[in-house]
Motif scaffolding. Structure first.
Motif, PDB file in Angstrom:
ATOM      1  N   THR A 220       0.809  -1.216   0.000  1.00  0.00           N
ATOM      2  CA  THR A 220       0.000   0.000   0.000  1.00  0.00           C
ATOM      3  C   THR A 220       0.843   1.267   0.000  1.00  0.00           C
TER       4      THR A 220
ATOM      5  N   GLY B 166       3.181  10.240  -2.229  1.00  0.00           N
ATOM      6  CA  GLY B 166       1.995  10.893  -1.716  1.00  0.00           C
ATOM      7  C   GLY B 166       1.149  11.509  -2.821  1.00  0.00           C
TER       8      GLY B 166
ATOM      9  N   GLU C 243      -3.052  13.679  -3.388  1.00  0.00           N
ATOM     10  CA  GLU C 243      -4.223  14.270  -2.744  1.00  0.00           C
ATOM     11  C   GLU C 243      -5.494  13.572  -3.196  1.00  0.00           C
TER      12      GLU C 243
ATOM     13  N   THR D 200      -4.479  14.672   2.208  1.00  0.00           N
ATOM     14  CA  THR D 200      -3.220  14.183   1.647  1.00  0.00           C
ATOM     15  C   THR D 200      -3.000  12.751   2.107  1.00  0.00           C
ATOM     16  N   VAL D 201      -2.716  11.876   1.164  1.00  0.00           N
ATOM     17  CA  VAL D 201      -2.408  10.483   1.464  1.00  0.00           C
ATOM     18  C   VAL D 201      -0.897  10.335   1.411  1.00  0.00           C
TER      19      VAL D 201
ATOM     20  N   ASP E 271       0.468   5.775   3.971  1.00  0.00           N
ATOM     21  CA  ASP E 271      -0.923   5.928   4.365  1.00  0.00           C
ATOM     22  C   ASP E 271      -1.829   5.203   3.371  1.00  0.00           C
ATOM     23  N   THR E 272      -3.116   5.145   3.650  1.00  0.00           N
ATOM     24  CA  THR E 272      -4.092   4.641   2.683  1.00  0.00           C
ATOM     25  C   THR E 272      -5.184   5.692   2.514  1.00  0.00           C
ATOM     26  N   ILE E 273      -5.896   5.592   1.412  1.00  0.00           N
ATOM     27  CA  ILE E 273      -6.979   6.539   1.150  1.00  0.00           C
ATOM     28  C   ILE E 273      -8.016   6.466   2.264  1.00  0.00           C
TER      29      ILE E 273
ATOM     30  N   LYS F 283      -7.785   5.472   5.389  1.00  0.00           N
ATOM     31  CA  LYS F 283      -7.326   6.001   6.679  1.00  0.00           C
ATOM     32  C   LYS F 283      -7.221   7.526   6.654  1.00  0.00           C
ATOM     33  N   ALA F 284      -6.719   8.074   5.548  1.00  0.00           N
ATOM     34  CA  ALA F 284      -6.594   9.525   5.453  1.00  0.00           C
ATOM     35  C   ALA F 284      -7.970  10.189   5.490  1.00  0.00           C
TER      36      ALA F 284
ATOM     37  N   ARG G  48      -3.746   3.231  -4.713  1.00  0.00           N
ATOM     38  CA  ARG G  48      -3.200   4.571  -4.630  1.00  0.00           C
ATOM     39  C   ARG G  48      -3.522   5.339  -5.916  1.00  0.00           C
TER      40      ARG G  48
END
Length: 321
Positions: A231, A235, A237, A248-249, A253-255, A257-258, A311
């Protein structure tokens, strides 16, 4: 349409190979929602500090409505779900269940059907075999395991009226007894459909070989129980169009969670891109698909994304959320 139910464990059978067969029913014995082969249930595992959702395919005969049966492999390398089911699902236990859902439907009109189950991937194939037999359809089921001693559901299969259509393959068996795709795959034909489920390596091998042999991707059906998913990445947006928020991912991070941190909830269950719960419509931008749920055609369209793991190839994704 799926619904939330509270079902009681009415039977627990320890199958070979660390596989647990559970029978689930309503406490009052009332009929359950109808299902079709390939369907699965979402189990909510709670208690002992747990709050997990996990998906398990139905292996029971879809023509009866008094109970559901699922098979659960106890996998010490999993993220805790299978261990929890084996530990907590005792007779009399009440489980919160959502479903049934079906992302792996059976084409009942196919002229010939080949079912390929690897290990715990046999569970949806059992329901499919029972249905195909009831319809009088032509099919063969290839069941692959490490050895005869760890092969679950052998008693069930031996007593089934379609037992003669099952071919067993064991990793420790003689060369001619192992699955040989050059020998065991039927030639491509408009009415021939293949269904495969099991460990990721097994599935990738079968799918790749079948498509290389000329089987149309639309006739090679697959369901992943789990997947190794990366994952991470650069980065980008994400604009949540209906919510009016931009997040911002980050690289790790994951979509989902962000968005959750910003107060936008995306329902996530498997976290591996295999169940389809988190699929979200893409309005603008180019997804970087990391999932095992969407088909190649759906990926090419670029109009959907699995928010739990995928992503962006573009700097910005605009989602319909």
């Amino acid at each position: 349409m799926s619904q939330t139910m509270h079902l009681t464990v009415t039977a627990r059978t320890e199958e070979p190979g660390n596989i647990l067969r559970l029978r689930l029913a309503r406490a009052d014995g009332a009929p359950l929602p109808p299902v079709a082969p390939g369907a699965h249930l979402d189990l909510h595992l709670t208690g002992e500090g747990l709050d997990l959702w996990r998906q398990y395919s139905l292996c029971s005969d879809c023509d009866q409505t008094g109970y559901y049966e699922i098979g659960v492999l106890r996998d010490p390398k999993s993220r805790g779900g299978s261990e929890a089911v084996h530990r907590l699902a005792q007779p009399g236990t009440v489980l919160e269940v959502e479903g049934p859902r079906n992302h792996f439907p059976l084409d009942e009109a196919a002229g010939h059907t080949l079912l390929l189950g690897g290990g715990i991937g046999i569970t949806p194939m059992l329901a499919m075999a029972q249905r195909l037999h009831a319809l009088g359809r032509d099919f063969v089921l290839h069941y692959c395991t490490r050895s005869a001693g760890v092969t679950a559901f052998r008693d069930l299969i031996a007593n089934a009226p379609w037992a003669g259509r099952v071919v067993f393959h064991f990793d420790d068996g003689p060369p001619g007894q192992k699955l040989d795709l050059a020998r065991d795959l039927p030639p491509p034909a408009p009415g021939t459909h293949l269904y495969v489920c099991g460990p990721q390596g097994f599935m990738d091998w079968v799918i790749g070989t079948a498509e290389a042999a000329g089987h149309a991707p639309s006739q090679v059906h697959r369901e992943y129980f789990s997947a190794d998913v990366d994952t991470s990445g650069a980065g980008f947006e994400v604009v949540a169009a209906r919510s009016g928020l931009t997040v911002t991912v980050g690289p790790k991070d994951t979509i989902a969670k962000a968005l959750a941190r910003a107060g936008v909830k995306v329902e996530v269950k498997c976290e591996e891109g295999v169940c389809g719960t988190c699929v979200t419509d893409v309005l603008e931008g180019t997804p970087d698909h990391r999932d095992k749920f969407l088909t190649e055609d759906e990926r090419a369209e670029g109009t959907m994304i699995c928010a739990c793991c995928s992503r962006a190839c573009s700097k910005t994704l605009v989602l319909d959320i």
